[in-house]
Design an enzyme around this catalytic site. Structure first.
Site, PDB file in Angstrom:
ATOM      1  CB  THR A   1      38.250  27.888  44.174  1.00 42.00           C
ATOM      2  OG1 THR A   1      37.553  27.586  42.961  1.00 42.00           O
ATOM      3  CG2 THR A   1      38.806  29.302  44.070  1.00 42.00           C
TER       4      THR A   1
ATOM      5  CE  LYS B   1      36.694  28.679  48.721  1.00 44.32           C
ATOM      6  NZ  LYS B   1      37.216  27.955  47.526  1.00 44.32           N
TER       7      LYS B   1
ATOM      8  CE  LYS C   1      36.193  29.801  40.228  1.00 45.13           C
ATOM      9  NZ  LYS C   1      36.014  28.546  40.973  1.00 45.13           N
TER      10      LYS C   1
END
Length: 288
Positions: free
Chosen positions: A94, A237, A169
């Site tokens: 990701t 994150k 995502k």
């Protein structure tokens, strides 16, 4: 069967590479910690390489499952000179859509192709081969990569052009953050109201309040058990990437920004490695 290089053997990558080996692919792995590579080789049929460049030698597919943009950029730079024409690079990290687009162009310059393909499903999904994969790139490369990703994925979707997988995502993480905070608040309320939480969940989980998080996390949350693999550090994150992108495209994400700060509270409590359902922990369950 294909010759595959797999770079990054964390809690997700280790079992994913294992599924590839069990499916009959010729797998060479690399990990920053060589001990992890040796552990993988002791568990599965395959080889370990001493560097990313050595790992991809002769590979038809190069898969990455790393930490963040700097990790992906660094590892890509190490093997970039050895990328051969026709190679398909699949990045399951990701990371940012901007980096995906940059590496797509760099790959195309070498006659290769690049898919940004972030994954969802957590450690259990990786171990059980049940991951959801959101892809950005060309339809041709996606079709070629599908049989590879099928070893560990249950649903693979080409969202759009390069970068679209990473953007999807972010949508996934935005939605999860809001749902988990709502679930944490609901459980907190039920606890302080003196309700039987199991009966409450039984009553509401068949209606409009139902979610995967409710079905799979309410019980462990009510027991203050937060060991399901996807750590708060990684969620922050991911939310950072979503919030940075929102500043660029003008999206309003007030709930996401708020939940991101709640996860900062969890980190301050020592919960960096707790899973994302730990939002309940910061609310002081049972304290009236």
């Amino acid at each position: 069967m294909a010759k595959v290089a797999f770079l990054g053997l964390g809690v997700m990558g280790f079992p994913m590479a294992g599924h590839l080996a069990k499916s009959g692919h010729d797998v060479t792995v690399w990990n920053r910690s060589g001990a992890k590579s040796e552990l993988w080789v002791s568990a599965y049929d395959g080889a370990a390489a001493s560097s990313p460049a050595n790992a991809i030698a002769g590979a038809e597919f190069v898969l990455m499952c790393l930490g963040d943009d700097p990790d992906v950029a660094s590892v890509f730079a190490q093997f970039e000179p050895r990328i051969g024409p026709g190679t398909i690079i699949i990045d399951h990290t990701t990371a940012s859509a901007g980096l995906a687009r940059t590496l797509f162009e760099k790959s195309r310059e070498r006659g290769a192709d690049f898919l940004d393909a972030p994954i969802s499903g957590g450690q259990a999904g990786a171990e059980n081969g049940q991951l959801t994969i959101m892809c950005g790139g060309t339809e041709t490369s996606f079709k070629q990569a599908e049989p590879i990703m099928d070893a560990y994925g249950k649903r693979m979707t080409l969202i759009g052009e390069s970068g679209a997988g990473q953007l999807a995502k972010s949508v996934n993480q935005i939605c999860i953050a809001g749902i988990l905070q709502g679930l944490a608040e609901g459980l907190h309320f039920a606890d302080l109201a003196g309700l039987d939480i199991e009966r409450v969940i039984s009553a509401i989980s068949g209606g409009a309040a139902q979610s995967w998080q409710m079905e799979n996390r309410w019980e462990t949350m009510s027991k203050d058990e937060y060991e399901h693999g996807f750590a708060v550090d990684w969620m922050r994150k991911d939310l950072r990437i979503a919030l940075e992108t929102a500043r660029e495209n003008g999206a309003s994400l007030p709930i996401t920004a708020m939940v991101d700060q709640y996860y900062a509270d969890v980190q301050a409590m020592g919960g960096q490695r707790w899973d994302t359902s730990s939002l309940l922990a910061r609310m002081g369950r049972g304290q009236k």
